[in-house]
Design an enzyme around this catalytic site. Sequence first.
Site, PDB file in Angstrom:
ATOM      1  N   ASP A 174       2.469  -5.433   8.181  1.00  0.00           N
ATOM      2  CA  ASP A 174       2.137  -4.355   8.121  1.00  0.00           C
ATOM      3  C   ASP A 174       0.410  -5.349   7.597  1.00  0.00           C
ATOM      4  O   ASP A 174       0.286  -5.532   6.943  1.00  0.00           O
ATOM      5  CB  ASP A 174       1.558  -3.492   6.838  1.00  0.00           C
ATOM      6  CG  ASP A 174       0.559  -2.288   6.211  1.00  0.00           C
ATOM      7  OD1 ASP A 174      -0.866  -2.890   6.958  1.00  0.00           O
ATOM      8  OD2 ASP A 174       0.612  -1.832   4.817  1.00  0.00           O
ATOM      9  N   CYS A 194      -4.995   2.283  -4.058  1.00  0.00           N
ATOM     10  CA  CYS A 194      -3.190   2.980  -3.202  1.00  0.00           C
ATOM     11  C   CYS A 194      -2.835   2.013  -3.314  1.00  0.00           C
ATOM     12  O   CYS A 194      -1.533   2.081  -1.919  1.00  0.00           O
ATOM     13  CB  CYS A 194      -3.387   2.872  -1.580  1.00  0.00           C
ATOM     14  SG  CYS A 194      -5.002   4.717  -1.361  1.00  0.00           S
ATOM     15  N   GLN A 203      -4.736  -5.583   6.785  1.00  0.00           N
ATOM     16  CA  GLN A 203      -5.913  -6.157   5.782  1.00  0.00           C
ATOM     17  C   GLN A 203      -5.613  -7.476   6.968  1.00  0.00           C
ATOM     18  O   GLN A 203      -6.309  -8.617   5.921  1.00  0.00           O
ATOM     19  CB  GLN A 203      -5.589  -6.293   4.417  1.00  0.00           C
ATOM     20  CG  GLN A 203      -5.519  -5.335   3.663  1.00  0.00           C
ATOM     21  CD  GLN A 203      -6.624  -4.492   4.086  1.00  0.00           C
ATOM     22  OE1 GLN A 203      -7.718  -5.375   3.628  1.00  0.00           O
ATOM     23  NE2 GLN A 203      -7.469  -3.015   3.291  1.00  0.00           N
ATOM     24  N   HIS A 215       0.849  -1.411   0.080  1.00  0.00           N
ATOM     25  CA  HIS A 215      -0.435   0.157   0.220  1.00  0.00           C
ATOM     26  C   HIS A 215       0.892   1.336  -0.486  1.00  0.00           C
ATOM     27  O   HIS A 215       1.964   1.098   0.265  1.00  0.00           O
ATOM     28  CB  HIS A 215      -0.661  -0.517   1.577  1.00  0.00           C
ATOM     29  CG  HIS A 215      -1.813   0.869   1.073  1.00  0.00           C
ATOM     30  ND1 HIS A 215      -1.402   2.401   1.988  1.00  0.00           N
ATOM     31  CD2 HIS A 215      -3.310   0.335   1.110  1.00  0.00           C
ATOM     32  CE1 HIS A 215      -2.734   2.958   1.806  1.00  0.00           C
ATOM     33  NE2 HIS A 215      -3.364   1.848   1.353  1.00  0.00           N
ATOM     34  N   LYS A 255     -10.072  -0.420  10.330  1.00  0.00           N
ATOM     35  CA  LYS A 255     -10.641  -2.085   9.686  1.00  0.00           C
ATOM     36  C   LYS A 255     -11.270  -3.187  10.418  1.00  0.00           C
ATOM     37  O   LYS A 255     -11.252  -4.469   9.690  1.00  0.00           O
ATOM     38  CB  LYS A 255      -9.658  -2.100   8.942  1.00  0.00           C
ATOM     39  CG  LYS A 255      -8.865  -0.778   7.769  1.00  0.00           C
ATOM     40  CD  LYS A 255      -8.021  -1.403   7.495  1.00  0.00           C
ATOM     41  CE  LYS A 255      -7.536   0.126   6.043  1.00  0.00           C
ATOM     42  NZ  LYS A 255      -8.154   0.041   4.541  1.00  0.00           N
TER      43      LYS A 255
HETATM   44  N1  PLP Z   1      -1.609  -1.377   4.718  1.00  0.00           N
HETATM   45  C1  PLP Z   1      -3.191  -1.524   3.996  1.00  0.00           C
HETATM   46  C2  PLP Z   1      -2.517  -2.789   3.044  1.00  0.00           C
HETATM   47  C3  PLP Z   1      -4.215  -1.001   3.592  1.00  0.00           C
HETATM   48  O1  PLP Z   1      -5.138  -1.670   3.539  1.00  0.00           O
HETATM   49  C4  PLP Z   1      -4.562   0.300   4.371  1.00  0.00           C
HETATM   50  C5  PLP Z   1      -5.367   0.827   3.726  1.00  0.00           C
HETATM   51  O2  PLP Z   1      -6.509   0.942   3.088  1.00  0.00           O
HETATM   52  C6  PLP Z   1      -2.896   0.453   5.407  1.00  0.00           C
HETATM   53  C7  PLP Z   1      -2.354   0.741   4.991  1.00  0.00           C
HETATM   54  C8  PLP Z   1      -3.184   2.363   5.091  1.00  0.00           C
HETATM   55  O3  PLP Z   1      -4.668   2.044   6.192  1.00  0.00           O
HETATM   56  P1  PLP Z   1      -5.076   3.864   6.872  1.00  0.00           P
HETATM   57  O4  PLP Z   1      -5.744   4.331   5.887  1.00  0.00           O
HETATM   58  O5  PLP Z   1      -5.709   3.358   7.651  1.00  0.00           O
HETATM   59  O6  PLP Z   1      -3.926   4.324   7.445  1.00  0.00           O
END
Ligand code: PLP
Length: 412
Positions: free
Chosen positions: A206, A370, A209, A129, A232
């Site tokens: 990370d 993203c 998900q 992401h 999430k």
């Molecule tokens: N990493 C992953 C795999 C994500 O799916 C997301 C959000 O879609 C993020 C990071 C960023 O999360 P946040 O916008 O809640 O900080």
Amino acid sequence: MTAIEKHTINVTAIRSQFPILSRNINGKPLVYLDNGATTQKPQRVIDAITQYYANENANIHRGVHTLSQLGTDAYEATREKVRAFIGAKSTHEIIFTKGTTDSINLVAATFGRQNIQAGESILISAMEHHSNIVPWQMLCEEKGAKLNVIPINDKGEIIYSEYLKLLETKPKLLSVVYVSNALGTINPIKEMIADAHSFGVPVLVDGAQAIQHLAVDVQDLDADFFVFSGHKMYGPTGVGILFGKEVLLNAMPPYQGGGDMIKTVSFAKTEYNDLPFKFEAGTPNIEACICLGKAIDFLNEIGLEAIAEYEHSLLTYATEKLQNIEGIQFVGTATEKSSVISFNLEGIHPYDVGVILDKMGIAVRTGHHCTQPLMAFFQIPGTVRASFACYNKFEEVDKLVEGLTKVKKMFA
Ligand code: PLP
């Protein structure tokens, strides 16, 4: 036994806890398949926000009065709940942040600035992401360091032999996604961490998900850092978690300066607070932190194993049904997948698919999710993404299939 018969959780009972799921969108019952972006909230989380402001609101950690004590107790009790939820050793290792993005930026600005020097490298994967790319890119620019990328195959899986070769270059950190938001790929994270450690490389996972779909035990994984977002995982927006091993967090400089992160301040010198407060400058998002605890209660009541099993049946069912649609191209066909299906319909822009599905009450995500470098790898502008949660029904998969069939007819 079919996928429908096999599942063990009571979806009707779960759905009844989510008021938004019974509303209509564009005159049709909502079919919410954008859970990768954010999940809906159960009544207990919604109620807890009102309850907090109606009965408990006060600033924490600073007051001797009853309300402040109540708020502080609830806030710290949630920290303990998060600790237990992810199997961390100590609440010192649980830092409240604004979310995954904030947690990664914290590590980049502290651990990163302290440990990465010119000519050295940071390792990420091709399926990250943007929030696990850009903070490292910024750090590399600042330091004159290099960002290396583990390549993936056409199914959207890490090419493990290439990963091992990149570890030989001794990066200062591996920062990698557990479950890809765009493809659903579940990376072999435990094995990746063990291999990284055998080269002396610390690992940030990370888990944005993963946390709502898989049981996570940070000690079993041996993750050095593990980050995720409350919104999430059925919790509120504006709160997230940074887990870090205590030894690492202790060695890191603070992220932001201000109230709460100090022990003593004089104009000559400031002495920083102990963990976890050292990384929590200023008034936090108190109500969101407390309500995250309610989301964890919700998840614990159903159980992550049961959720994973049910969502896997949904994924299998949806994959089988969708593949009958002529001209569908799946993007991300990893052997180990979470409940995310990314696809395109031949000759139809994903944006058009999303807009027409919305008219039928079906919420999906369209675009690059993203993950622009990942879309560039697949040479596509984006995908349509259906991402499932534990409250989704098999009938909703059928509605998605019907909707896509209509979209195809309109473009025929
Ligand atoms: N990493 C992953 C795999 C994500 O799916 C997301 C959000 O879609 C993020 C990071 C960023 O999360 P946040 O916008 O809640 O900080």
